[in-house]
Write a protein that holds these residues in place. Structure first.
Motif, mmCIF file in Angstrom:
data_model
loop_
_atom_site.group_PDB
_atom_site.id
_atom_site.type_symbol
_atom_site.label_atom_id
_atom_site.label_comp_id
_atom_site.label_asym_id
_atom_site.label_seq_id
_atom_site.Cartn_x
_atom_site.Cartn_y
_atom_site.Cartn_z
ATOM 1 N N SER A 64 0.835 -1.196 0.000
ATOM 2 C CA SER A 64 0.000 0.000 0.000
ATOM 3 C C SER A 64 0.874 1.252 0.000
ATOM 4 C CB SER A 64 -0.933 -0.009 1.214
ATOM 5 O OG SER A 64 -1.756 1.116 1.220
ATOM 6 N N ALA A 65 1.904 1.249 0.828
ATOM 7 C CA ALA A 65 2.832 2.386 0.880
ATOM 8 C C ALA A 65 3.540 2.572 -0.463
ATOM 9 C CB ALA A 65 3.843 2.195 2.001
ATOM 10 N N LEU A 66 3.887 1.473 -1.104
ATOM 11 C CA LEU A 66 4.527 1.550 -2.419
ATOM 12 C C LEU A 66 3.595 2.200 -3.439
ATOM 13 C CD1 LEU A 66 6.930 0.820 -4.248
ATOM 14 C CD2 LEU A 66 5.806 -1.384 -4.636
ATOM 15 N N MET A 67 2.333 1.811 -3.430
ATOM 16 C CA MET A 67 1.365 2.406 -4.361
ATOM 17 C C MET A 67 1.164 3.896 -4.070
ATOM 18 S SD MET A 67 0.265 0.298 -6.691
ATOM 19 C CE MET A 67 1.997 -0.072 -6.817
ATOM 20 N N VAL A 68 1.188 4.271 -2.818
ATOM 21 C CA VAL A 68 1.070 5.686 -2.468
ATOM 22 C C VAL A 68 2.282 6.447 -2.994
ATOM 23 C CG1 VAL A 68 1.135 7.314 -0.508
ATOM 24 C CG2 VAL A 68 -0.490 5.414 -0.516
ATOM 25 N N SER A 69 3.461 5.833 -2.914
ATOM 26 C CA SER A 69 4.672 6.518 -3.387
ATOM 27 C C SER A 69 4.627 6.804 -4.884
ATOM 28 C CB SER A 69 5.925 5.722 -3.030
ATOM 29 O OG SER A 69 6.041 4.565 -3.828
ATOM 30 N N VAL A 70 3.857 6.017 -5.642
ATOM 31 C CA VAL A 70 3.692 6.277 -7.077
ATOM 32 C C VAL A 70 2.348 6.948 -7.363
ATOM 33 C CG1 VAL A 70 5.291 4.471 -7.796
ATOM 34 C CG2 VAL A 70 2.841 3.949 -7.604
ATOM 35 N N GLU A 71 1.715 7.411 -6.312
ATOM 36 C CA GLU A 71 0.470 8.191 -6.356
ATOM 37 C C GLU A 71 -0.708 7.434 -6.971
ATOM 38 O OE1 GLU A 71 1.333 12.036 -8.030
ATOM 39 O OE2 GLU A 71 2.778 12.487 -6.448
ATOM 40 N N GLN B 295 -5.962 4.837 -5.271
ATOM 41 C CA GLN B 295 -7.081 3.902 -5.351
ATOM 42 C C GLN B 295 -6.597 2.466 -5.271
ATOM 43 O OE1 GLN B 295 -10.239 5.288 -5.406
ATOM 44 N NE2 GLN B 295 -10.767 3.226 -4.749
ATOM 45 N N LYS B 296 -5.546 2.149 -5.999
ATOM 46 C CA LYS B 296 -4.992 0.796 -5.950
ATOM 47 C C LYS B 296 -4.411 0.523 -4.558
ATOM 48 C CE LYS B 296 -3.361 -1.007 -9.597
ATOM 49 N NZ LYS B 296 -2.581 -1.207 -10.797
ATOM 50 N N ALA B 297 -3.786 1.535 -3.972
ATOM 51 C CA ALA B 297 -3.236 1.374 -2.620
ATOM 52 C C ALA B 297 -4.328 0.946 -1.656
ATOM 53 C CB ALA B 297 -2.585 2.674 -2.149
ATOM 54 N N LYS B 298 -5.476 1.597 -1.766
ATOM 55 C CA LYS B 298 -6.567 1.294 -0.838
ATOM 56 C C LYS B 298 -7.262 -0.015 -1.191
ATOM 57 C CE LYS B 298 -10.554 2.963 1.553
ATOM 58 N NZ LYS B 298 -11.285 4.094 2.031
ATOM 59 N N ASP B 299 -7.713 -0.133 -2.428
ATOM 60 C CA ASP B 299 -8.541 -1.274 -2.817
ATOM 61 C C ASP B 299 -7.785 -2.597 -2.835
ATOM 62 O OD1 ASP B 299 -10.595 0.535 -3.139
ATOM 63 O OD2 ASP B 299 -10.505 0.545 -5.335
ATOM 64 N N ASN B 300 -6.578 -2.589 -3.372
ATOM 65 C CA ASN B 300 -5.844 -3.839 -3.560
ATOM 66 C C ASN B 300 -4.998 -4.250 -2.371
ATOM 67 O OD1 ASN B 300 -6.953 -3.461 -6.060
ATOM 68 N ND2 ASN B 300 -5.070 -3.699 -7.189
ATOM 69 N N PHE B 301 -4.576 -3.282 -1.542
ATOM 70 C CA PHE B 301 -3.633 -3.617 -0.490
ATOM 71 C C PHE B 301 -4.077 -3.186 0.907
ATOM 72 C CE2 PHE B 301 -1.183 -3.029 -4.456
ATOM 73 C CZ PHE B 301 -0.856 -4.358 -4.660
ATOM 74 N N PHE B 302 -4.453 -1.917 1.074
ATOM 75 C CA PHE B 302 -4.777 -1.429 2.410
ATOM 76 C C PHE B 302 -6.046 -2.077 2.959
ATOM 77 C CE2 PHE B 302 -6.261 1.400 5.708
ATOM 78 C CZ PHE B 302 -5.089 1.639 6.414
ATOM 79 N N SER B 303 -7.110 -2.107 2.170
ATOM 80 C CA SER B 303 -8.376 -2.682 2.647
ATOM 81 C C SER B 303 -8.244 -4.166 3.007
ATOM 82 C CB SER B 303 -9.490 -2.465 1.627
ATOM 83 O OG SER B 303 -9.828 -1.098 1.579
ATOM 84 N N LEU C 227 3.369 3.037 10.229
ATOM 85 C CA LEU C 227 2.651 1.764 10.260
ATOM 86 C C LEU C 227 3.573 0.627 9.816
ATOM 87 C CD1 LEU C 227 0.032 0.203 10.743
ATOM 88 C CD2 LEU C 227 -0.643 0.789 8.402
ATOM 89 N N LYS C 228 4.372 0.864 8.792
ATOM 90 C CA LYS C 228 5.325 -0.153 8.344
ATOM 91 C C LYS C 228 6.299 -0.501 9.466
ATOM 92 C CE LYS C 228 7.395 0.632 4.491
ATOM 93 N NZ LYS C 228 8.033 1.258 3.323
ATOM 94 N N ARG C 229 6.782 0.503 10.177
ATOM 95 C CA ARG C 229 7.717 0.277 11.283
ATOM 96 C C ARG C 229 7.038 -0.523 12.395
ATOM 97 N NH1 ARG C 229 8.955 1.797 16.060
ATOM 98 N NH2 ARG C 229 7.354 3.378 16.296
ATOM 99 N N LEU C 230 5.822 -0.132 12.737
ATOM 100 C CA LEU C 230 5.082 -0.827 13.784
ATOM 101 C C LEU C 230 4.770 -2.267 13.394
ATOM 102 C CD1 LEU C 230 2.616 2.051 14.723
ATOM 103 C CD2 LEU C 230 4.525 1.227 16.115
ATOM 104 N N MET C 231 4.434 -2.484 12.135
ATOM 105 C CA MET C 231 4.114 -3.835 11.685
ATOM 106 C C MET C 231 5.344 -4.735 11.701
ATOM 107 S SD MET C 231 0.955 -4.325 11.371
ATOM 108 C CE MET C 231 1.206 -5.994 10.783
ATOM 109 N N ALA C 232 6.506 -4.176 11.448
ATOM 110 C CA ALA C 232 7.738 -4.975 11.554
ATOM 111 C C ALA C 232 7.885 -5.478 12.991
ATOM 112 C CB ALA C 232 8.946 -4.157 11.126
#
Length: 114
Positions: A30-37, A40-48, A99-104
């Protein structure tokens, strides 16, 4: 087909451990998709999907490390509406990085204590 509840304890532990790892990976993607702006894909495919896993297994993290579990949940709740904005602000990137840091940490704790 067996349900998770009908599995032996060793298999339940392995399933939970793998689910926490998958959740971490989905938040990372999700963070990767946000970095490439591609918000929608960040949310629908990964975050949700990661958020759904949190609803199932977040209680385990909260039980093992209450402070960490509450921090993760707080970031998930903050990030979700930001992904709906047309042009999310820097708070989104900062929250995803945290969130990435916390999830690690959650994966490490899950692996050690489950």
């Amino acid at each position: 087909m067996p349900t998770v509840d009908s599995l032996p304890i060793e298999q339940k532990v392995a399933f939970r451990r793998k689910s926490v790892q998958v959740m971490r990976d989905l938040f990372d993607l999700s963070a990767l998709m946000v970095s490439v702006e591609d918000y929608q894909k960040a949310k629908d495919n990964f975050f949700s999907p990661a958020q759904k896993i949190w609803f199932m297994f977040g209680g385990t993290i909260k039980r093992l490390e209450p402070g960490l579990g509450n921090q993760i949940e707080s970031h998930i709740n903050a990030i979700n509406p930001l992904l709906d904005q047309a042009a999310p602000n820097r708070a989104l990137t900062a929250s995803l990085d945290e969130l990435k840091r916390l999830m690690a940490s959650a994966v490490t704790i899950s692996d050690a204590k489950l």
